[in-house]
Design an enzyme around this catalytic site. Structure first.
Site, PDB file in Angstrom:
ATOM      1  N   THR A 136       0.736  -1.276   0.002  1.00 28.75           N
ATOM      2  CA  THR A 136       0.093   0.054  -0.128  1.00 28.75           C
ATOM      3  C   THR A 136       1.022   1.275   0.066  1.00 28.75           C
ATOM      4  O   THR A 136       2.035   1.374   0.519  1.00 28.75           O
ATOM      5  CB  THR A 136      -1.073  -0.090   1.326  1.00 28.75           C
ATOM      6  OG1 THR A 136      -1.458   1.387   1.557  1.00 28.75           O
ATOM      7  CG2 THR A 136      -0.088  -0.399   2.642  1.00 28.75           C
ATOM      8  N   ASP A 137       0.050   2.185  -0.424  1.00 27.80           N
ATOM      9  CA  ASP A 137       0.903   3.717  -0.201  1.00 27.80           C
ATOM     10  C   ASP A 137       1.245   4.302   0.886  1.00 27.80           C
ATOM     11  O   ASP A 137       2.055   4.801   1.505  1.00 27.80           O
ATOM     12  CB  ASP A 137       0.209   4.755  -1.156  1.00 27.80           C
ATOM     13  CG  ASP A 137      -1.303   5.070  -0.763  1.00 27.80           C
ATOM     14  OD1 ASP A 137      -1.689   3.948   0.111  1.00 27.80           O
ATOM     15  OD2 ASP A 137      -1.918   5.872  -1.096  1.00 27.80           O
ATOM     16  N   GLU A 138       0.203   3.465   2.098  1.00 20.79           N
ATOM     17  CA  GLU A 138       0.359   4.000   3.393  1.00 20.79           C
ATOM     18  C   GLU A 138       1.906   3.829   3.935  1.00 20.79           C
ATOM     19  O   GLU A 138       1.941   4.324   5.320  1.00 20.79           O
ATOM     20  CB  GLU A 138      -0.840   3.481   4.307  1.00 20.79           C
ATOM     21  CG  GLU A 138      -2.127   3.992   3.517  1.00 20.79           C
ATOM     22  CD  GLU A 138      -3.407   3.693   4.359  1.00 20.79           C
ATOM     23  OE1 GLU A 138      -3.255   3.524   5.552  1.00 20.79           O
ATOM     24  OE2 GLU A 138      -4.401   3.237   3.817  1.00 20.79           O
ATOM     25  N   TYR A 162      -1.839  -0.897  10.878  1.00 22.05           N
ATOM     26  CA  TYR A 162      -2.034  -1.350   9.424  1.00 22.05           C
ATOM     27  C   TYR A 162      -0.773  -1.013   8.613  1.00 22.05           C
ATOM     28  O   TYR A 162      -0.346  -2.226   8.169  1.00 22.05           O
ATOM     29  CB  TYR A 162      -3.325  -0.714   9.022  1.00 22.05           C
ATOM     30  CG  TYR A 162      -3.503  -1.127   7.620  1.00 22.05           C
ATOM     31  CD1 TYR A 162      -3.348  -2.336   6.952  1.00 22.05           C
ATOM     32  CD2 TYR A 162      -3.476   0.063   6.376  1.00 22.05           C
ATOM     33  CE1 TYR A 162      -3.699  -2.693   5.497  1.00 22.05           C
ATOM     34  CE2 TYR A 162      -3.255  -0.154   5.210  1.00 22.05           C
ATOM     35  CZ  TYR A 162      -3.442  -1.620   4.621  1.00 22.05           C
ATOM     36  OH  TYR A 162      -3.628  -1.778   3.182  1.00 22.05           O
ATOM     37  N   LYS A 166       2.007  -3.780   7.162  1.00 23.78           N
ATOM     38  CA  LYS A 166       2.084  -3.839   5.776  1.00 23.78           C
ATOM     39  C   LYS A 166       3.880  -3.673   5.509  1.00 23.78           C
ATOM     40  O   LYS A 166       4.368  -4.304   4.583  1.00 23.78           O
ATOM     41  CB  LYS A 166       1.425  -3.007   4.811  1.00 23.78           C
ATOM     42  CG  LYS A 166      -0.080  -3.469   5.079  1.00 23.78           C
ATOM     43  CD  LYS A 166      -0.382  -4.737   4.311  1.00 23.78           C
ATOM     44  CE  LYS A 166      -0.397  -4.764   2.723  1.00 23.78           C
ATOM     45  NZ  LYS A 166      -1.110  -5.991   2.123  1.00 23.78           N
TER      46      LYS A 166
END
Ligand code: NAD
Ligand code: TYD
Length: 352
Positions: A136-138, A162, A166
């Site tokens: 993810t970009d997060e 989260y 990741k």
């Protein structure tokens, strides 16, 4: 290609299966999913139990032996790893499953592939196989309003349980490439939207709130910025990367479509007012500012120059078209989605 897709009963995984099942390269697809609250086999109605190339394994990634059994039994050659706990709010109220599924689960999958692909008795050689890890970009953290977009070399700075889980899984994937030569690819995508997304995610929350004439919960001042990509464009990018991407590399995927949350809500309100005037109009009056998410990242934005120059990938859907398709789908399917969403909205208001 004996393709394993993990998380195939979820939002993106199910769209991916629909998109790739009839590709000529695919001999069979094995969907590994333990069916958490987010996994629904209804997402695969028309494939599950009927398509000759499709197999389902109800397996939890946390069960190491079961994961190895699946990889061996189906002689898996390619992996697209999407299964994860995926909702930031849930990671704040209960992070444990994020650690065990996203980190340990990814570790088990990597180990199973390493074991099978290096087994002299297996027909697979490393060079012919692929392990595509969907991140993810997060993991890159939060951007200031005018800072340049994330590139593949932006240092990691995850801010939620989260994104931290990741990021940890990405590091494991990276290490398996460098240490064991596993042919991995890692992708970082921005926020997806489209039909069949779980009702806890922002766009379904907005749509269902408007349809039920309930308050639309906007966290904080509504000025947080996200980049939105239509789900089938994401799936197309994943397939392109699996088949033609360079192993050992990471790729950003995004829609070049930054929106503040408030502007996004206003667009959806206006669209529903146009598409279903029987609701009475003026849906913007339902917008309700609620206490902010703890540690809420302010802005995400993606620099996608690498995937567009190396692989010629570009999103097909404009935001206007994608949003209209999404809202229309929810309008057509609102009856089924209502009960689930109503329960979830009550849960959100209890948390914050
Ligand atoms: P989702 O929550 O809709 O689906 C997740 C699926 O994984 C479900 O079917 C669930 O049953 C399954 N699963 C969860 N834990 C499992 C376990 N322990 N063992 C086996 N299966 C398990 O998620 P999504 O939105 O489709 O996201 C898919 C992937 O894409 C995730 O890895 C997520 O981090 C990533 N991603 C999502 C977005 C987004 O906007 N949704 C953006 C970028 C990246
Ligand atoms: P979300 O769909 O949870 O994705 P992510 O946090 O992974 O980006 O949320 C998207 C944005 O919408 C995020 O800034 C949080 C905000 N949001 C709300 O304002 N209200 C809501 O009810 C939800 C679920 C999200």
């Amino acid at each position: 290609m004996n393709l394993l897709i993990t998380g195939g009963a979820g939002f993106i995984g199910s769209h991916l299966i629909w998109q790739v099942i009839d590709q000529p390269e695919v001999t069979k697809i094995v969907n590994l999913d333990c069916l958490t609250y987010a996994g629904h086999l209804e997402n695969l109605e028309g494939i599950h139990g009927t398509h000759p190339r499709y197999l389902f394994e109800q397996v939890d990634l946390r069960d190491k032996d079961a994961v190895l059994r699946v990889i061996r039994q189906h002689d898996i050659t390619h992996v697209m790893h999407l299964a994860a706990e995926s909702h930031v709010d849930r990671s704040i109220t209960g992070p444990a499953d994020f650690i065990t599924t996203n980190i340990n689960g990814t570790f088990h999958l990597l180990e199973a592939c390493r074991t099978h692909w290096s087994d002299p008795a297996s027909s697979i050689q490393h060079r012919a196989s692929r392990f595509l890890h969907v991140s993810t970009d997060e993991v890159y953290g939060s951007l200031a309003p005018t800072a340049p977009a994330f590139t593949e070399t932006t240092p990691y700075a995850p801010n939620s349980p989260y994104s931290a889980s990741k990021a940890a899984s990405d590091m494991l994937v990276r290490s398996y490439h460098h240490t064991y030569g596993l042919p991995t690819l890692i992708t970082h995508c921005s926020n997806n939207y489209g039909p069949r997304q779980h009702p806890e995610k922002f766009i379904p929350v907005i749509i269902q709130s408007v349809l039920q004439r309930q308050p639309i919960p906007v966290y904080g001042d509504g000025m947080n910025v996200r980049d939105w990509l239509y789900v089938s464009d994401h799936c197309q990018a994943l397939w392109t990367l699996l088949t033609t991407g360079k192993t050992g590399e990471t790729y950003n995927i995004g829609g070049q479509n930054e929106q503040t949350n408030l502007h996004l809500v206003q667009q959806i309100c206006d669209l529903i007012d146009e598409l279903d005037p029987s609701l009475g109009g003026n849906s913007r009056s339902l917008i309700t500012f609620v206490p902010d998410r703890p540690g809420h990242d302010r802005r995400y934005a993606m620099d996608t120059a690498k995937i567009s120059s190396e692989l010629r990938w570009q999103p097909v859907h404009t935001f206007e078209v994608g949003l209209r398709e999404t809202v229309s789908w929810y309008l057509e399917h609102q009856h089924g989605a209502r009960a689930v969403t109503h329960g979830f909205l009550a849960e959100v208001s209890r948390h914050y």
